[in-house]
Design an enzyme around this catalytic site. Sequence first.
Site, PDB file in Angstrom:
ATOM      1  N   SER A 147      -9.233 -27.843   5.883  1.00 50.17           N
ATOM      2  CA  SER A 147      -9.211 -27.812   4.422  1.00 50.17           C
ATOM      3  C   SER A 147      -9.157 -26.351   4.004  1.00 50.17           C
ATOM      4  O   SER A 147      -9.638 -25.477   4.735  1.00 50.17           O
ATOM      5  CB  SER A 147     -10.500 -28.438   3.874  1.00 50.17           C
ATOM      6  OG  SER A 147     -10.642 -28.156   2.493  1.00 50.17           O
ATOM      7  N   TYR A 161     -19.562 -29.512   4.143  1.00 52.16           N
ATOM      8  CA  TYR A 161     -18.119 -29.776   4.223  1.00 52.16           C
ATOM      9  C   TYR A 161     -17.368 -28.525   4.671  1.00 52.16           C
ATOM     10  O   TYR A 161     -16.553 -28.570   5.593  1.00 52.16           O
ATOM     11  CB  TYR A 161     -17.600 -30.251   2.858  1.00 52.16           C
ATOM     12  CG  TYR A 161     -16.141 -30.656   2.881  1.00 52.16           C
ATOM     13  CD1 TYR A 161     -15.751 -31.859   3.461  1.00 52.16           C
ATOM     14  CD2 TYR A 161     -15.159 -29.837   2.331  1.00 52.16           C
ATOM     15  CE1 TYR A 161     -14.413 -32.233   3.494  1.00 52.16           C
ATOM     16  CE2 TYR A 161     -13.822 -30.204   2.354  1.00 52.16           C
ATOM     17  CZ  TYR A 161     -13.455 -31.409   2.939  1.00 52.16           C
ATOM     18  OH  TYR A 161     -12.129 -31.770   2.972  1.00 52.16           O
TER      19      TYR A 161
HETATM   20  P1  NAI Z   1      -8.795 -40.605   2.291  1.00 48.79           P
HETATM   21  O1  NAI Z   1     -10.194 -41.098   2.146  1.00 48.79           O
HETATM   22  O2  NAI Z   1      -7.765 -41.120   1.365  1.00 48.79           O
HETATM   23  O3  NAI Z   1      -8.309 -40.815   3.780  1.00 48.79           O
HETATM   24  C1  NAI Z   1      -9.152 -40.643   4.866  1.00 48.79           C
HETATM   25  C2  NAI Z   1      -9.058 -41.851   5.775  1.00 48.79           C
HETATM   26  O4  NAI Z   1      -9.942 -41.618   6.871  1.00 48.79           O
HETATM   27  C3  NAI Z   1      -9.506 -43.146   5.088  1.00 48.79           C
HETATM   28  O5  NAI Z   1      -8.544 -44.164   5.282  1.00 48.79           O
HETATM   29  C4  NAI Z   1     -10.808 -43.505   5.784  1.00 48.79           C
HETATM   30  O6  NAI Z   1     -10.981 -44.911   5.932  1.00 48.79           O
HETATM   31  C5  NAI Z   1     -10.619 -42.829   7.145  1.00 48.79           C
HETATM   32  N1  NAI Z   1     -11.896 -42.542   7.809  1.00 48.79           N
HETATM   33  C6  NAI Z   1     -13.047 -42.084   7.258  1.00 48.79           C
HETATM   34  N2  NAI Z   1     -14.002 -42.000   8.195  1.00 48.79           N
HETATM   35  C7  NAI Z   1     -13.435 -42.395   9.364  1.00 48.79           C
HETATM   36  C8  NAI Z   1     -13.910 -42.555  10.685  1.00 48.79           C
HETATM   37  N3  NAI Z   1     -15.186 -42.298  11.002  1.00 48.79           N
HETATM   38  N4  NAI Z   1     -13.059 -42.991  11.642  1.00 48.79           N
HETATM   39  C9  NAI Z   1     -11.766 -43.279  11.335  1.00 48.79           C
HETATM   40  N5  NAI Z   1     -11.268 -43.181  10.097  1.00 48.79           N
HETATM   41  C10 NAI Z   1     -12.089 -42.747   9.121  1.00 48.79           C
HETATM   42  O7  NAI Z   1      -8.929 -39.017   2.158  1.00 48.79           O
HETATM   43  P2  NAI Z   1      -7.883 -37.812   2.379  1.00 48.79           P
HETATM   44  O8  NAI Z   1      -8.122 -36.890   1.252  1.00 48.79           O
HETATM   45  O9  NAI Z   1      -6.534 -38.291   2.635  1.00 48.79           O
HETATM   46  O10 NAI Z   1      -8.507 -37.151   3.673  1.00 48.79           O
HETATM   47  C11 NAI Z   1      -7.774 -36.839   4.848  1.00 48.79           C
HETATM   48  C12 NAI Z   1      -8.257 -35.506   5.376  1.00 48.79           C
HETATM   49  O11 NAI Z   1      -7.876 -34.479   4.476  1.00 48.79           O
HETATM   50  C13 NAI Z   1      -9.761 -35.384   5.525  1.00 48.79           C
HETATM   51  O12 NAI Z   1     -10.043 -34.743   6.754  1.00 48.79           O
HETATM   52  C14 NAI Z   1     -10.158 -34.513   4.358  1.00 48.79           C
HETATM   53  O13 NAI Z   1     -11.353 -33.813   4.596  1.00 48.79           O
HETATM   54  C15 NAI Z   1      -8.955 -33.613   4.250  1.00 48.79           C
HETATM   55  N6  NAI Z   1      -8.756 -32.931   2.961  1.00 48.79           N
HETATM   56  C16 NAI Z   1      -8.418 -33.640   1.834  1.00 48.79           C
HETATM   57  C17 NAI Z   1      -8.177 -32.978   0.656  1.00 48.79           C
HETATM   58  C18 NAI Z   1      -7.758 -33.716  -0.574  1.00 48.79           C
HETATM   59  O14 NAI Z   1      -7.671 -33.100  -1.641  1.00 48.79           O
HETATM   60  N7  NAI Z   1      -7.468 -34.987  -0.529  1.00 48.79           N
HETATM   61  C19 NAI Z   1      -8.296 -31.514   0.532  1.00 48.79           C
HETATM   62  C20 NAI Z   1      -8.645 -30.868   1.771  1.00 48.79           C
HETATM   63  C21 NAI Z   1      -8.859 -31.564   2.940  1.00 48.79           C
END
Ligand code: NAI
Length: 290
Positions: A147, A161
């Site tokens: 991130s 985080y």
């Molecule tokens: P999201 O919540 O839409 O997608 C994350 C997915 O990971 C979800 O489908 C969830 O079910 C799954 N997940 C959560 N815990 C899990 C586990 N223990 N095992 C397997 N799957 C699991 O969120 P997003 O934003 O798409 O997140 C993806 C990555 O991007 C994360 O690592 C987040 O920290 C990072 N990120 C997101 C940003 C944003 O603005 N959306 C900004 C910076 C980083």
Amino acid sequence: MPIQSFEGKIAFITGGASGIGLGISKVLVERGAQVVLADLRQDHIDHALAEFAGGGRSNAVSALQLDVTNREQYREAAKKMLDEFGGIDILVNNAGVGLEGPLLEATYADYDFGFGVNVGGVINGFTEFLPQMVAHGRGGHIVSTASLAAEVVMPPQMAIYAASKAAVCHFCESAKGELAQHDIGVSILLPGPVKSNIHETIDNRPAHLREGSGFTASEKKLARRIVGDNWMEPVDVGHLVADGILNNTTYLVTHGMYKDAMRARAQAVLDATPDRMEVVDSFGNYRDEE
Ligand code: NAI
């Protein structure tokens, strides 16, 4: 060989059923890869597969339920990939949770949850998949989602985080040199605001780490956050990642809006660094240069 085209390549994408992971999955499928969505949430998997169902390459996508913190489950998933596909070519360590809350209220449950998913999940991915990626000899690529929180001094309540994402970033930077000899490229995705369901973090917390959490109120507040209209589309992140894989780009940065804050942090570290040079002796000990 490093990845030169996605045609026929096998990609395993954690957190692949929502947000950024789903955006990456869509682009890799569109560009010819066979994609496996590995996600904790069956509702996200069902929703994602339904989105692919109408498309021309829907048979290029499959899914499995995986908690990236569960090492036994992860080992089984890696074995399944080896048995069914002869091993994977691309690993995307993307699953993550959006932990935030006041430090004074943080409990071990909160640290274990944040570091368990955001750091442990990445480590488990490397540990379970590296042996098969090296053994099949085709080379490959590993992308891990950190991130921009890793690159700036974050506002209050984001310490866990930010630290978890900094760990991912530094781990991958160091791993890159080591894996190059096996023709395995490494990229670090550093997103700013992207449309996703990360505000649902509270639903991704296992029961044993929900108990005793000091962040329940903060996570309920996060759950009410509205995704901004002007946040980046996950598919645009997907294209950045796909191009980054082909070029073995180290840092994949989605937004320029934090550039001043990134520069200020780097400059503060440099400003605090003495000009005196030190040398390392043959035992690896540092000593001042005479
Ligand atoms: P999201 O919540 O839409 O997608 C994350 C997915 O990971 C979800 O489908 C969830 O079910 C799954 N997940 C959560 N815990 C899990 C586990 N223990 N095992 C397997 N799957 C699991 O969120 P997003 O934003 O798409 O997140 C993806 C990555 O991007 C994360 O690592 C987040 O920290 C990072 N990120 C997101 C940003 C944003 O603005 N959306 C900004 C910076 C980083």
